[in-house]
Scaffold this motif. Structure first.
Motif, mmCIF file in Angstrom:
data_model
loop_
_atom_site.group_PDB
_atom_site.id
_atom_site.type_symbol
_atom_site.label_atom_id
_atom_site.label_comp_id
_atom_site.label_asym_id
_atom_site.label_seq_id
_atom_site.Cartn_x
_atom_site.Cartn_y
_atom_site.Cartn_z
ATOM 1 N N SER A 116 0.829 -1.203 0.000
ATOM 2 C CA SER A 116 0.000 0.000 0.000
ATOM 3 C C SER A 116 0.865 1.254 0.000
ATOM 4 O O SER A 116 2.083 1.198 0.227
ATOM 5 N N THR A 117 0.228 2.406 -0.233
ATOM 6 C CA THR A 117 0.965 3.673 -0.188
ATOM 7 C C THR A 117 1.470 3.938 1.230
ATOM 8 O O THR A 117 2.513 4.563 1.416
ATOM 9 N N LYS A 118 0.741 3.448 2.233
ATOM 10 C CA LYS A 118 1.215 3.592 3.613
ATOM 11 C C LYS A 118 2.546 2.880 3.800
ATOM 12 O O LYS A 118 3.423 3.351 4.515
ATOM 13 N N ALA A 119 2.688 1.715 3.152
ATOM 14 C CA ALA A 119 3.926 0.945 3.253
ATOM 15 C C ALA A 119 5.081 1.701 2.607
ATOM 16 O O ALA A 119 6.224 1.619 3.073
ATOM 17 N N ILE A 120 4.781 2.434 1.537
ATOM 18 C CA ILE A 120 5.822 3.231 0.879
ATOM 19 C C ILE A 120 6.308 4.329 1.821
ATOM 20 O O ILE A 120 7.521 4.537 2.008
ATOM 21 N N GLU A 121 5.375 5.035 2.423
ATOM 22 C CA GLU A 121 5.735 6.085 3.379
ATOM 23 C C GLU A 121 6.539 5.525 4.538
ATOM 24 O O GLU A 121 7.527 6.122 4.978
ATOM 25 N N GLN A 122 6.118 4.357 5.048
ATOM 26 C CA GLN A 122 6.802 3.745 6.181
ATOM 27 C C GLN A 122 8.223 3.338 5.810
ATOM 28 O O GLN A 122 9.147 3.471 6.620
ATOM 29 N N PRO A 133 -18.452 -18.042 -5.752
ATOM 30 C CA PRO A 133 -18.476 -16.600 -5.524
ATOM 31 C C PRO A 133 -17.060 -16.037 -5.560
ATOM 32 O O PRO A 133 -16.091 -16.737 -5.241
ATOM 33 N N CYS A 134 -16.946 -14.773 -5.952
ATOM 34 C CA CYS A 134 -15.629 -14.153 -6.006
ATOM 35 C C CYS A 134 -15.697 -12.714 -5.527
ATOM 36 O O CYS A 134 -16.762 -12.093 -5.486
ATOM 37 N N CYS A 135 -14.529 -12.188 -5.146
ATOM 38 C CA CYS A 135 -14.424 -10.795 -4.726
ATOM 39 C C CYS A 135 -13.004 -10.324 -4.990
ATOM 40 O O CYS A 135 -12.143 -11.101 -5.418
ATOM 41 N N VAL A 136 -12.757 -9.039 -4.753
ATOM 42 C CA VAL A 136 -11.434 -8.443 -4.917
ATOM 43 C C VAL A 136 -10.908 -8.032 -3.546
ATOM 44 O O VAL A 136 -11.645 -7.484 -2.726
ATOM 45 N N ALA A 137 -9.621 -8.298 -3.301
ATOM 46 C CA ALA A 137 -8.955 -7.812 -2.090
ATOM 47 C C ALA A 137 -7.616 -7.218 -2.515
ATOM 48 O O ALA A 137 -6.719 -7.938 -2.932
ATOM 49 N N SER A 138 -7.504 -5.899 -2.430
ATOM 50 C CA SER A 138 -6.365 -5.185 -3.008
ATOM 51 C C SER A 138 -5.707 -4.242 -2.014
ATOM 52 O O SER A 138 -6.367 -3.649 -1.160
ATOM 53 N N SER A 139 -4.393 -4.069 -2.170
ATOM 54 C CA SER A 139 -3.664 -3.089 -1.368
ATOM 55 C C SER A 139 -3.915 -1.666 -1.851
ATOM 56 O O SER A 139 -3.609 -0.708 -1.151
ATOM 57 N N SER A 140 -4.437 -1.523 -3.052
ATOM 58 C CA SER A 140 -4.724 -0.196 -3.600
ATOM 59 C C SER A 140 -5.965 0.402 -2.952
ATOM 60 O O SER A 140 -6.803 -0.312 -2.404
ATOM 61 N N GLN A 147 -7.476 -0.108 2.979
ATOM 62 C CA GLN A 147 -8.052 0.982 3.769
ATOM 63 C C GLN A 147 -9.019 0.469 4.838
ATOM 64 O O GLN A 147 -9.305 1.167 5.812
ATOM 65 N N MET A 148 -9.523 -0.747 4.657
ATOM 66 C CA MET A 148 -10.560 -1.286 5.523
ATOM 67 C C MET A 148 -10.017 -2.087 6.711
ATOM 68 O O MET A 148 -10.799 -2.537 7.550
ATOM 69 N N VAL A 149 -8.699 -2.269 6.756
ATOM 70 C CA VAL A 149 -8.104 -3.067 7.837
ATOM 71 C C VAL A 149 -6.926 -2.320 8.443
ATOM 72 O O VAL A 149 -6.405 -1.363 7.868
ATOM 73 N N ARG A 150 -6.506 -2.787 9.597
ATOM 74 C CA ARG A 150 -5.415 -2.106 10.294
ATOM 75 C C ARG A 150 -4.060 -2.387 9.642
ATOM 76 O O ARG A 150 -3.222 -1.502 9.500
ATOM 77 N N HIS A 151 -3.841 -3.637 9.279
ATOM 78 C CA HIS A 151 -2.554 -4.022 8.711
ATOM 79 C C HIS A 151 -2.742 -4.559 7.296
ATOM 80 O O HIS A 151 -3.524 -5.471 7.074
ATOM 81 N N GLY A 152 -1.998 -3.992 6.341
ATOM 82 C CA GLY A 152 -2.070 -4.461 4.963
ATOM 83 C C GLY A 152 -1.201 -5.687 4.739
ATOM 84 O O GLY A 152 -0.532 -6.175 5.649
ATOM 85 N N LYS A 153 -1.217 -6.197 3.524
ATOM 86 C CA LYS A 153 -0.365 -7.320 3.168
ATOM 87 C C LYS A 153 1.103 -6.955 3.448
ATOM 88 O O LYS A 153 1.474 -5.814 3.228
ATOM 89 N N PRO A 154 1.907 -7.870 3.988
ATOM 90 C CA PRO A 154 1.740 -9.322 4.077
ATOM 91 C C PRO A 154 0.979 -9.835 5.293
ATOM 92 O O PRO A 154 0.941 -11.044 5.502
ATOM 93 N N ALA A 155 0.412 -8.947 6.108
ATOM 94 C CA ALA A 155 -0.449 -9.413 7.195
ATOM 95 C C ALA A 155 -1.712 -10.034 6.594
ATOM 96 O O ALA A 155 -2.129 -9.665 5.493
#
Length: 220
Positions: A54-60, A105-112, A138-146
Motif C-alpha cells: 500500500s501507499t502507507k507501506a511506501i511512506e513507512q 463466488p468471487c471478490c477483490v482484495a487489493s492493497s490499492s 483501507q478497511m483493515v489495520r494491517h495491509g499485506k503481508p499481514a
C-alpha cells in the motif's frame, strides 16, 4: 481443498497484476513522482520493494530510512496513477472469460485504495463481475503481508479461510494468503514479470501453484 482440482467456497482476486496489467504503469508513476520530490527510485527497484504493498507501506519504508515524504506525495501519486490508468490500463488477457465462467463466488482484495480499484475495473470492463464486493487495505489495520485483508474479505463474504482460494501476483500477497490459512495460486502473466522469474519468486514465497496464462486458470 485438493491442489489440483480445488472446489473453493470463495475465490479472492488481487487486482493489480492479476485482473489488470497495472504494475509497470503504477511503478513508473511512483518513480516519476518521487523524482519530482528529489528521491531516486527506478521502476525495477519500485517493483522489488513495493509490489503488492500500500501507499502507507511506501511512506513507512522511507520513514524507516530516516526520510520523510512531503505531505502531498500520496495525493500526487494517486492523481498520476488514476490519470495514467484512464488512458492506458488494460485487463489481463483472458481474465474476463475466467470470471464469466466461475462457479464459486468471487471478490477483490487489493492493497490499492478503493477509488483506484473501482477505476481499474471500470476502465477494463471487469466491474460487472464484482459489483460492490471490493475490499481494500483501507478497511483493515494491517495491509499485506499481514492476513487482515483476506480474513476481512472472507468474513464479509461468509466463507471459511480454509475453503478460500486466493489469486496473487506478489510475494506480500502470497504471504498474506498463507498467513490467513488460505490456498493461494501465484499469477505471473502481468507485464512486470516479463524480465523476472516470477514462478521462482512466488513459489519461494509459498504459492501452492503458479501459472502464467488465464487460459490455464484451472490447470490440466
Amino acid at each position: 481443498m485438493d491442489q489440483g482440482r480445488p472446489k473453493p467456497d470463495l475465490i479472492i482476486f488481487d487486482c493489480d497484476g492479476v485482473l489488470v496489467d497495472s504494475e509497470l504503469l503504477s511503478c513508473r508513476c511512483l518513480s516519476d513522482v518521487l523524482a519530482e520530490f528529489g528521491f531516486q527510485l527506478s521502476v525495477v527497484q519500485a517493483l522489488e520493494l513495493f509490489l503488492g504493498r500500500s501507499t502507507k507501506a511506501i511512506e513507512q519504508h522511507y520513514r524507516d530510512h530516516g526520510q520523510v515524504l512531503p505531505d502531498d506525495f500520496i495525493p500526487r501519486v494517486k492523481g498520476r496513477v488514476l490519470e495514467t490508468f484512464s488512458g492506458a490500463l488494460q485487463p489481463i488477457p483472458g481474465v474476463d472469460t475466467v470470471l464469466s465462467e466461475l462457479k464459486a463466488p468471487c471478490c477483490v482484495a487489493s492493497s490499492s485504495d478503493l477509488d483506484r480499484v473501482s477505476l481499474s475495473l471500470d476502465v477494463t470492463g471487469l466491474a460487472q463481475h464484482f459489483g460492490d464486493r471490493l475490499y481494500t487495505a483501507q478497511m483493515v489495520r494491517h495491509g499485506k503481508p499481514a492476513p487482515d485483508l483476506f480474513l476481512h474479505a472472507a468474513e464479509k463474504m461468509g466463507a471459511k479461510p480454509a475453503r478460500t482460494l486466493v489469486i496473487e501476483d506478489s510475494v506480500s500477497g502470497v504471504q498474506a494468503a498463507r498467513a490467513a490459512g488460505m490456498m493461494v495460486w501465484g499469477f505471473v502473466g502481468g507485464g512486470h514479470y516479463r524480465s523476472r522469474d516470477g514462478r521462482a519468486i512466488l513459489s519461494a514465497a509459498g504459492a501452492d501453484r503458479v501459472f502464467a496464462q488465464m487460459s490455464d486458470f484451472w490447470g490440466a
